[in-house]
Design an enzyme around this catalytic site. Structure first.
Site, PDB file in Angstrom:
ATOM      1  N   THR A  67       0.847  -1.189   0.000  1.00 12.83           N
ATOM      2  CA  THR A  67       0.000   0.000   0.000  1.00 12.83           C
ATOM      3  C   THR A  67       0.880   1.234   0.000  1.00 12.83           C
ATOM      4  O   THR A  67       1.852   1.302   0.744  1.00 12.83           O
ATOM      5  CB  THR A  67      -0.961   0.066   1.202  1.00 12.83           C
ATOM      6  OG1 THR A  67      -1.577   1.372   1.199  1.00 12.83           O
ATOM      7  CG2 THR A  67      -0.273  -0.101   2.536  1.00 12.83           C
ATOM      8  N   ASP A  84      -0.088   3.876   1.157  1.00 13.47           N
ATOM      9  CA  ASP A  84      -0.503   4.658   2.327  1.00 13.47           C
ATOM     10  C   ASP A  84       0.347   4.380   3.566  1.00 13.47           C
ATOM     11  O   ASP A  84       0.256   5.104   4.549  1.00 13.47           O
ATOM     12  CB  ASP A  84      -1.979   4.403   2.637  1.00 13.47           C
ATOM     13  CG  ASP A  84      -2.881   4.851   1.497  1.00 13.47           C
ATOM     14  OD1 ASP A  84      -2.440   5.692   0.698  1.00 13.47           O
ATOM     15  OD2 ASP A  84      -4.014   4.349   1.397  1.00 13.47           O
ATOM     16  N   MET A 140      -1.457  11.958  -1.992  1.00  8.74           N
ATOM     17  CA  MET A 140      -2.391  10.939  -1.528  1.00  8.74           C
ATOM     18  C   MET A 140      -2.096  10.539  -0.077  1.00  8.74           C
ATOM     19  O   MET A 140      -1.302  11.176   0.598  1.00  8.74           O
ATOM     20  CB  MET A 140      -2.322   9.727  -2.451  1.00  8.74           C
ATOM     21  CG  MET A 140      -2.952   9.958  -3.814  1.00  8.74           C
ATOM     22  SD  MET A 140      -2.729   8.484  -4.890  1.00  8.74           S
ATOM     23  CE  MET A 140      -4.165   8.629  -5.953  1.00  8.74           C
ATOM     24  N   ARG A 172      -4.865   9.137   2.011  1.00  3.38           N
ATOM     25  CA  ARG A 172      -6.123   9.002   2.756  1.00  3.38           C
ATOM     26  C   ARG A 172      -6.036   9.583   4.159  1.00  3.38           C
ATOM     27  O   ARG A 172      -5.615  10.698   4.335  1.00  3.38           O
ATOM     28  CB  ARG A 172      -6.531   7.535   2.839  1.00  3.38           C
ATOM     29  CG  ARG A 172      -6.805   6.946   1.482  1.00  3.38           C
ATOM     30  CD  ARG A 172      -7.265   5.536   1.695  1.00  3.38           C
ATOM     31  NE  ARG A 172      -7.293   4.802   0.463  1.00  3.38           N
ATOM     32  CZ  ARG A 172      -8.340   4.098   0.049  1.00  3.38           C
ATOM     33  NH1 ARG A 172      -9.429   4.039   0.791  1.00  3.38           N
ATOM     34  NH2 ARG A 172      -8.301   3.458  -1.072  1.00  3.38           N
ATOM     35  N   GLU A 186      -4.389  14.786   0.812  1.00  2.71           N
ATOM     36  CA  GLU A 186      -5.779  14.758   0.332  1.00  2.71           C
ATOM     37  C   GLU A 186      -6.765  14.577   1.481  1.00  2.71           C
ATOM     38  O   GLU A 186      -7.927  14.936   1.370  1.00  2.71           O
ATOM     39  CB  GLU A 186      -5.966  13.626  -0.681  1.00  2.71           C
ATOM     40  CG  GLU A 186      -5.747  12.237  -0.084  1.00  2.71           C
ATOM     41  CD  GLU A 186      -5.933  11.094  -1.080  1.00  2.71           C
ATOM     42  OE1 GLU A 186      -6.216  11.346  -2.251  1.00  2.71           O
ATOM     43  OE2 GLU A 186      -5.771   9.929  -0.655  1.00  2.71           O
ATOM     44  N   GLN A 207       1.875   9.972  -8.841  1.00  6.82           N
ATOM     45  CA  GLN A 207       2.749   9.592  -7.734  1.00  6.82           C
ATOM     46  C   GLN A 207       2.803   8.092  -7.505  1.00  6.82           C
ATOM     47  O   GLN A 207       3.837   7.552  -7.152  1.00  6.82           O
ATOM     48  CB  GLN A 207       2.340  10.315  -6.442  1.00  6.82           C
ATOM     49  CG  GLN A 207       1.022   9.872  -5.841  1.00  6.82           C
ATOM     50  CD  GLN A 207       0.418  10.904  -4.900  1.00  6.82           C
ATOM     51  OE1 GLN A 207       0.903  11.144  -3.799  1.00  6.82           O
ATOM     52  NE2 GLN A 207      -0.669  11.535  -5.347  1.00  6.82           N
TER      53      GLN A 207
END
Lengths: 419, 419
Positions: free
Chosen positions: A142, A144, A190, A192, A247, A299
């Site tokens: 991920t 993230d 990005m 989240r 974001e 990205q």
């Protein structure tokens, strides 16, 4: 020893290096052809298993598989599809086992984030319950960086390198223009609910006045007043202000900045992400000329600027997933364990999926500077090793070479299945 | 031979490789230290000359100057400042000559686009008129590729390579997600009134169905109906649609898409560039899930992905500017002449500024496909050589190394001057 087949699928948002994990899984399976027969990939992730739309990876050449290591995106297709609750939708899980049984699949490699770790665990539990001998291993991925236990998530290091580099480069640009033109540059990234990617932007500078002058994290409630004060201070002191904004930035009440609730004159929801929203506020409150960029897919697809550390780790979690499976470990996930910061050393560990599933790892508060607008030295020590090294793809005719797999379909053996 | 000083300034929007031209100018001047004494750079472009804010480049080490070759942005500062009309604001031009005279500057190297070519020409004409012996050479630079006579503009090849690569990479991303998620990806690129950068996105694919599925040029009037038809067709046929749209896209009446004239509920002008505007239309008309990116400064600062061809040409126009000046040529600009397409060969030529100034080069109609949504083979043959080759910067600690010039100020000799 008996030979059985393996299934591999990609899940959720793809990364610049998820195919490096695919490469690791497939190459390791090929090295163990005494125990692993064919590798079948799910076309479009787990949907491929449910609908029995399997790709026969054995038809891909070694060269094609090697090329996956430097090909962004998900070569076999990924999906945003969460298996439903096992109690009420048991039929889906049973269907998976049916497909696995029909194709003699005894190894299940699922390459994804937190949701897919949960799915992988459930499939493992149900197969055990149904008496079907399946070894299920989750391959972490991920951008993230929010997977627990593992020191970092494969895929994150490359997006971090891209954002840090882009922040450095664009800062050179605005620094040279600010005397007569743009005063504020806003880069939306990005991540989240987690500020890891935004934090990576802060790697571009460290000394007094070095950009970025502000990072806006989802973990810190947005205060328009505090942000504007800081923008003004930076412009007055340094001539310009570079902002990296996540974001997921949000107000104290939890609403996202990007979700302004505004509508245009036609009654349509106002378009735009956080960057234009924030840039608009700056224009309104301070009157500065601005530029903004929204990196979006750029990205997470930027394989051309991947972190070599990340590529190596993504490949390694792929190969170790196979090693774990062959060692009889079930419902596990290979992890990355940090041995030391300087010099950076890491090794592969393993964690039970029961401890991984459905847990998100946010930025610890001590990784974010007291004022909420930057990273601490602790965070910098954590992040810096992850962007080390370059791993350029080969180029043909000026463009990165990408793998072009055949994606041959395996003959179906079962009746149709309604998703 | 008599030794005199040189002045170098950067003008307008910077590029990933304008410092490579600076490097070329300065290194060539250093090689000719029998005739060229010191190089003074204008801090923030021509404003540095007007305000006598000169940077003493002789204090920069050879290593620092060499590092300019791989440093994005404008190392000495650029500006958006157009000298006013020579008839009514002659005092500005006379001030330039005063500053040049005070610092024994006899060589004027001005690194910019069409506007600065015009300024360079005027300065040359006025110095001649005033009897001051100045040799003025324009060093071409613009990502927009809209300079006339030269086959291509230094700075364009690198942004073209970045956009082509990013289009290729993001297309891999959406192709793997489209079965269950995003159907349309919109990438907004720069280029103002010229579609050259958007055209470069088309280099990412060529065969049937290969993305991008649509390029939207400023040269072709925007038709919402035609665009929506094509988006729908691509999604139906290929499962997804990748669009590269120029920031200068406009309606038949000339208004820009980005300048929608919409206001939000607070009466503020609606934020957002072309990409979110177009994505919103697609959502509204067709209901597809979308992602959009606005590359903005990322594209023109991306030195990490520069075209080697572009770096070499940018450096070469810098060195040849000095050679032209020393050969006694005045009011000229080095150009890039294409010798052959395959294999690509180029050489440096020269053009009189009188033929360069104030002319913009748009995409020829035969470079744009009949349907207006792609490029022709003629265009592809033109563009492909410009993105050839990679020229990676060195990296320290995971990030590109950038030049850190001292930017020492030259002692002033003249009274203040009001801009």
């Amino acid at each position: 020893m008996a030979q059985h087949n393996a299934f591999y699928a990609q899940s959720g948002g793809v990364t610049a290096v998820i195919n490096a994990s695919a490469c690791g899984v497939i190459e390791a399976c090929r090295r163990h052809d005494d125990r692993i027969g064919k590798v079948y990939a799910g076309r479009n992730g787990i949907i491929g298993a449910l609908t029995e739309d399997l790709i026969d990876v054995s038809q891909e050449s070694d060269e094609t598989i090697a090329a996956l290591r430097h090909t962004p995106g998900g070569a076999f297709g990924s999906c945003r599809y969460k298996l439903k609750d096992i109690e009420t939708h048991r039929v889906q899980y049973e269907r998976l086992i049916d497909v696995f049984r029909a194709h003699d699949i005894r190894y299940f490699f699922y390459n994804g984030g937190g949701d897919s770790a949960d799915t992988c665990l459930k499939v493992s539990q149900l197969s055990e319950h149904m008496g079907y001998p399946l070894t299920a291993i989750h391959v972490p991925k991920t951008i993230d960086n929010d997977l627990p236990i593992t020191d970092n998530s494969p895929g994150f290091g490359s997006v971090a390198k891209y954002i840090a580099t882009s922040t450095l480069e664009t800062s050179q640009d605005i620094a040279s223009m600010c005397a007569t033109s743009t005063k504020v540059f806003v880069l939306e990234v990005m991540g989240r609910h987690a500020g890891w990617i935004a934090a990576a932007g802060a790697l571009a500078g460290n000394g007094e006045g070095e950009p970025p002058h502000m990072v806006i994290f989802p973990e810190i409630a947005f205060s328009r007043e505090a942000v504007m004060n800081r923008v003004q201070e930076a412009v007055k002191r340094y001539g310009y202000c570079v902002i990296v904004v996540s974001e997921g930035a949000r107000y104290p009440d939890g609403t996202f900045l990007a979700d302004s609730g505004n509508t245009d004159v036609f009654g349509h929801r106002q378009l735009g992400g956080v960057a234009p929203t924030l840039a608009g506020m700056i224009k309104q409150d301070l009157g500065y000329k601005y530029h903004w960029a929204v990196a979006d897919y750029l990205q997470r697809a930027a394989r051309h600027l991947a972190s070599r550390t990340d590529v190596e780790q993504s490949y390694a979690v792929g190969t170790h997933a196979v090693e774990l499976a062959l060692a009889g470990k079930n419902a596990m996930m290979p992890t990355i364990e940090r041995v030391s910061d300087t010099p950076y050393e890491w090794r592969i560990g393993a964690a039970p999926l029961a401890e991984v599933a459905n847990r998100e790892k946010f930025m610890p508060r001590d990784f974010i500077r007291e004022d909420g607008f930057g990273i601490t030295e602790t965070c910098r020590r954590y992040l810096e090793p992850l962007i080390q090294g370059e791993d350029y793809p080969p180029y043909d005719n000026g463009l990165p070479r990408i793998a072009t797999p055949k994606l041959a379909r395996v003959a179906r053996k079962l009746p149709d299945f309604e998703l």
